[in-house]
Design a protein around this motif. Structure first.
Motif, PDB file in Angstrom:
ATOM      1  N   UNK A  86     -10.440  -7.729   4.695  1.00  0.00           N
ATOM      2  CA  UNK A  86      -9.414  -7.191   4.157  1.00  0.00           C
ATOM      3  C   UNK A  86      -8.238  -7.073   4.718  1.00  0.00           C
ATOM      4  N   UNK A  87      -8.310  -6.851   6.045  1.00  0.00           N
ATOM      5  CA  UNK A  87      -6.999  -7.031   7.077  1.00  0.00           C
ATOM      6  C   UNK A  87      -6.359  -8.229   6.843  1.00  0.00           C
ATOM      7  N   UNK A  88      -7.085  -9.476   6.918  1.00  0.00           N
ATOM      8  CA  UNK A  88      -6.478 -10.708   6.991  1.00  0.00           C
ATOM      9  C   UNK A  88      -5.716 -10.769   5.553  1.00  0.00           C
ATOM     10  N   UNK A  89      -6.351 -10.024   4.402  1.00  0.00           N
ATOM     11  CA  UNK A  89      -5.898 -10.382   3.176  1.00  0.00           C
ATOM     12  C   UNK A  89      -4.339  -9.602   3.023  1.00  0.00           C
ATOM     13  N   UNK A 100       5.356   3.477   6.790  1.00  0.00           N
ATOM     14  CA  UNK A 100       4.867   3.783   7.823  1.00  0.00           C
ATOM     15  C   UNK A 100       3.248   4.014   7.914  1.00  0.00           C
ATOM     16  N   UNK A 101       2.766   4.490   6.879  1.00  0.00           N
ATOM     17  CA  UNK A 101       1.210   4.735   6.967  1.00  0.00           C
ATOM     18  C   UNK A 101       0.426   3.533   6.818  1.00  0.00           C
ATOM     19  N   UNK A 102       1.156   2.406   6.172  1.00  0.00           N
ATOM     20  CA  UNK A 102       0.373   1.223   5.983  1.00  0.00           C
ATOM     21  C   UNK A 102       0.253   0.446   7.360  1.00  0.00           C
ATOM     22  N   UNK A 103       1.583   0.614   8.191  1.00  0.00           N
ATOM     23  CA  UNK A 103       1.930   0.034   9.297  1.00  0.00           C
ATOM     24  C   UNK A 103       0.976   0.476  10.429  1.00  0.00           C
ATOM     25  N   UNK A 104       0.786   2.014  10.201  1.00  0.00           N
ATOM     26  CA  UNK A 104       0.015   2.855  11.236  1.00  0.00           C
ATOM     27  C   UNK A 104      -1.727   1.926  10.868  1.00  0.00           C
ATOM     28  N   UNK A 105      -1.877   1.754   9.657  1.00  0.00           N
ATOM     29  CA  UNK A 105      -3.499   1.366   9.452  1.00  0.00           C
ATOM     30  C   UNK A 105      -3.395   0.075  10.138  1.00  0.00           C
ATOM     31  N   UNK A 106      -2.594  -0.894  10.174  1.00  0.00           N
ATOM     32  CA  UNK A 106      -2.259  -2.162  10.766  1.00  0.00           C
ATOM     33  C   UNK A 106      -2.840  -1.958  12.313  1.00  0.00           C
ATOM     34  N   UNK A 107      -2.074  -0.827  12.823  1.00  0.00           N
ATOM     35  CA  UNK A 107      -2.328  -0.813  14.282  1.00  0.00           C
ATOM     36  C   UNK A 107      -3.638  -0.453  14.513  1.00  0.00           C
ATOM     37  N   UNK A 108      -4.033   0.725  14.128  1.00  0.00           N
ATOM     38  CA  UNK A 108      -5.395   1.521  14.581  1.00  0.00           C
ATOM     39  C   UNK A 108      -6.424   0.474  13.985  1.00  0.00           C
ATOM     40  N   UNK A 109      -6.739   0.358  12.821  1.00  0.00           N
ATOM     41  CA  UNK A 109      -7.568  -0.644  12.455  1.00  0.00           C
ATOM     42  C   UNK A 109      -7.717  -1.926  12.867  1.00  0.00           C
TER      43      UNK A 109
END
Length: 294
Positions: A86-89, A100-109
């Motif tokens: 999912x992250x790759x896609x 900001x929230x989606x980029x937060x997800x990129x960082x943490x997950x």
């Protein structure tokens, strides 16, 4: 006489530690490079890295023999079949959205899922590195997880994205949504290709449907974790059928995700938010000192 020679990545063996070491050793180098080159360079670097990883997710179907042999059923491995896929896609979309929230997800997950993939490798432990197909698969595996790890870190370290502890609370629910999307994706492709019995959709011992544990911990973890199952929150995390414990699909992870957000997320972002936290504390102290007492 034919002598079979095999070489694979063994847990805690030499080949296990080499990719982990390279991943971690390259991190400070990339951070320094991106900080030195500036945000424009970093922005372009991230777009190229995310886009190349996106393309590799599909090109493996026509490059690596082990995927070609599984056609057309093997196409499911180029969908959002687990957290990392999912992250790759969606990494390019999440990054370019500037949300900001989606980029937060990129960082943490990104950091958590990529590290988990390196620490608990799957396909590298099952293929022979001495075969062309095995070598390509192991190379692909580690290469596709590295951008997931580096992307969020470089985005934050370079100043393109700024983390905030005020957004911690949203991340567990975002992870829960992604887990639901992963489960739904696999259920859909089951209908198209695998044709498992529908009872398998909630099975913990089905590696396809439970690759990211939406149905509960894998049965291989029961020997280690089984002792705590009876103490999990009834109905929210578990329920019983004929006295046998089952896990509430997807929702069972919520208390765990909340704990991770309280304990793990602050540790991950501390190197990047410590300065801001100190400044906020200093401002509050100054404001308190300047406020006249009643």
């Amino acid at each position: 006489m034919h002598l079979a020679i095999g070489l694979s990545v063994e847990q805690f063996g030499v080949l296990y530690w080499i990719p982990i070491g390279l991943l971690l050793l390259l991190t400070p180098f990339l951070i320094i490079l991106c900080r030195k080159k500036g945000e424009v360079f970093t922005h372009r670097f991230l777009i190229v890295m995310f886009s190349a990883n996106f393309l590799l997710h599909f090109l493996k179907q026509v490059i690596i023999p082990s995927y070609i042999e599984k056609w057309p059923g093997g196409l499911v491995s180029s969908t959002a079949e687990n957290f990392c896929a999912f992250m790759v896609l969606f990494s390019p979309l999440f990054y370019l959205s500037k949300n900001k929230f989606l980029r937060d997800y990129l960082f943490y997950m990104g950091a958590i899922s990529a590290l988990a993939a390196y620490l608990m490798p799957t396909s590298p432990t099952t293929v022979d590195l001495l075969t062309p197909s095995g070598f390509l698969e192991v190379t692909r595996y580690y290469l596709c997880h590295a951008p997931i790890f580096y992307g969020g870190i470089l985005m934050v370290a370079s100043g393109i994205h700024k983390l905030s502890y005020k957004r911690y609370a949203a991340i567990p629910f975002m992870i829960l949504i992604v887990l639901g999307l992963v489960w739904s994706n696999n259920a859909l492709w089951n209908f198209a290709f695998h044709n498992f019995e529908w009872s398998e959709l909630l099975a913990r011992d089905n590696p396809f449907m439970n690759s990211s544990y939406p149905n509960g911990p894998g049965v291989n973890l029961d020997a280690t974790l089984g002792g705590i199952y009876p103490y999990l929150i009834p109905f929210l995390q578990t329920y019983k059928v004929d006295g046998v414990i089952h896990f509430t699909p997807i929702i069972w992870t919520l208390p765990l995700l909340i704990v991770i957000s309280i304990v793990v997320f602050p540790i991950l972002c501390l190197p990047f938010t410590l300065k801001d936290m100190k400044e906020n504390i200093a401002r509050r102290k100054k404001k308190k000192q300047e406020t006249p007492e009643a």
